[in-house]
Write an enzyme that holds these catalytic residues in place. Structure first.
Site, PDB file in Angstrom:
ATOM      1  N   LYS A  40       0.860  -1.184   0.000  1.00  7.29           N
ATOM      2  CA  LYS A  40       0.000   0.000   0.000  1.00  7.29           C
ATOM      3  C   LYS A  40       0.896   1.232   0.000  1.00  7.29           C
ATOM      4  O   LYS A  40       1.742   1.396   0.891  1.00  7.29           O
ATOM      5  CB  LYS A  40      -0.902  -0.021   1.242  1.00  7.29           C
ATOM      6  N   ASP A 142     -14.576   1.296  10.943  1.00  4.43           N
ATOM      7  CA  ASP A 142     -14.882   1.435   9.518  1.00  4.43           C
ATOM      8  C   ASP A 142     -15.167   0.065   8.901  1.00  4.43           C
ATOM      9  O   ASP A 142     -14.706  -0.242   7.808  1.00  4.43           O
ATOM     10  CB  ASP A 142     -13.713   2.121   8.795  1.00  4.43           C
TER      11      ASP A 142
END
Length: 458
Positions: A40, A142
């Site tokens: 990432k 989340d």
């Protein structure tokens, strides 16, 4: 020489496979050890604020401390500062376990969902992962479909700890309430709509309940948990249960969903309560049946709707392909990932493509791309491009789904020769947004009267 991506702990970045609002995800390969991972990348520019860097550093600190079968593993990280920009692309590089099975919800047909056994199998794994987070004092905040990934054996992995918070000290057990408002509206707990502090664990339990509903229904229950949403208002009043899809849930699973989606956080079912619920307690029918059976059951709704036939037509079935192209790790070529059709036949051979939102057409890219743009514009999708990148035409797209959630991604079209004529291979790669909404957009695209006649089915 132009700056390049660095080697991260022996891994080279070889293929972009996704991203988010502020990051890009690459497949990374350690060629010496024959291992694969995900990397990432969050770019650092002159405009990057200290606050943003501290947020990412907090995410890395929290994530790197977590070790559990149902949590995506944090492997390593490298930070390339601006002073090295002449040689390397500045950024924060997070090396993570590769979820070679892709998104769980990429395999679910909109408004159909998965069967009871698949939902039960993954609900247990999600519960196990979130319960571990809470034991470690971490609240995810989340939980949503795009943050649930699958590894090469089909095991669920909770990802993305960018909004997580530490609410409990492990040594003393002392807890604190949280005050920051965050998360995505369809999945966020109703108590976050007030300005009062809220408790961490009930907020995550609500998210778990919304995801269970979404697995079974193929859509979220409402836009947001406020009176602005007709469905939520009907839920609060108790009138929703005669409407689809609520009316197709059995009483057993419905009582579990209602317990997790209890409006009052003090009365809401805890994760321990969910574990002891009769629907959850039963032995999984899928756990012992092997990866190929699991892959078939996950994608059953896509086969029933005909979507899988379009994403992987007969001419590119795995048993007819050489899947040993650019894939140095056996973890890529598992029985599970092959059964999921996550390898696409391209001009250069078989390629790992962790997106089932794709299709083949019998017209060249220069013919297909204008039709794609025209169809997307008609569906109120913003387009930038097309850009030429290597041998592909790329279109950057963005818009809002029916739940008012932002989506962003790419449409990539490259040449593909079929029966002596030039055709196209088109892949829609989602960066941000609900995978189910992304699949709905893909379906609109291939069903459009201008594109449908060219879509290859065999």
């Amino acid at each position: 020489m132009a700056p390049k991506y660095p080697t991260v702990a022996g891994y080279q970045l070889v293929q972009k496979i996704g991203g988010g609002g502020f990051s890009t995800v690459f497949r990374a390969v350690n060629f010496d050890d024959h291992r694969v991972a995900a990397c990432k990348v969050i770019l650092i520019t002159d405009q990057t604020a200290d606050k943003d860097r501290k947020t990412v550093e907090k995410e890395m600190r929290v994530h790197s401390a977590l070790k559990h079968e149902n949590v995506l593993e944090f492997l390593n990280a490298v930070i390339v500062e601006l002073k090295h920009r002449n040689h390397y692309i500045p950024g924060i590089y997070m090396l993570l376990e590769l979820a070679a099975g892709g998104d769980l919800f990429d395999k679910i047909a909109p408004d159909v969902g998965v069967g009871d056994d698949v939902a039960h199998y993954y609900f247990q794994q999600m519960l196990s992962g979130v319960q571990y987070l809470h034991q470690e004092g971490v609240c995810h905040r989340d939980l949503k479909p795009e943050n649930l990934l699958l590894d090469s054996a089909g095991v669920l992995k909770i990802s993305d700890f960018g909004l997580s918070a530490v609410f409990k000290l492990k040594d003393s057990g002392k807890t604190r309430t949280l005050s920051e408002r965050c998360g995505s509206l369809p999945y966020v707990a109703p108590e976050l709509n007030s300005q009062k502090p809220y408790h961490a664990e009930p907020a995550d339990a609500w998210g778990v309940g919304v995801i269970l509903f979404t697995m079974l229904a193929g859509n979220t229950p409402w836009d947001e948990p406020t009176q602005n949403s007709r469905e939520f208002s009907l839920y609060v009043s108790g009138e929703i249960y005669d409407e689809a899809p609520w009316d197709r849930f059995g009483p057993n699973v419905l009582s579990l969903i209602r317990g997790l989606l209890e409006i009052d956080p003090h009365k809401r079912m805890t994760l321990a309560d969910a574990w002891s619920h009769p629907w959850c307690m039963r032995t999984s029918q899928l756990a012992s049946q092997g990866p190929a059976v699991l892959a078939d059951r996950i994608t059953q709704s896509l086969r029933d709707t005909g979507d899988l036939e379009l994403a992987a037509p007969d001419f590119s079935r795995q048993q007819e392909m050489d899947v040993d192209v650019d894939m140095p790790s056996a973890t890529h070529q598992s029985q599970f990932t092959q059964s999921l059709m996550l390898f696409s036949q391209t001009q250069s051979g078989a390629r790992y493509t962790p997106h089932l939102t794709r299709f083949y057409a019998n017209v060249p890219p220069t013919h297909l791309m204008p039709l794609v743009q025209q169809t997307l514009h008609a569906n109120n999708v913003q387009c930038k491009g097309p850009f030429v990148e290597g041998e592909s035409l790329r279109l950057r797209i963005a818009g809002y789904d029916l739940r008012k959630q932002l989506f962003k991604g790419w449409v990539d079209i490259e040449a593909f020769h079929y029966r002596g004529a030039e055709g196209s291979f088109c892949v829609m790669q989602r960066d941000t947004g609900n995978p189910i909404s992304w699949r709905q957009l893909w379906k609109h695209l291939i069903s459009d009267e201008h594109i449908n006649p060219y879509v290859l089915r065999k």
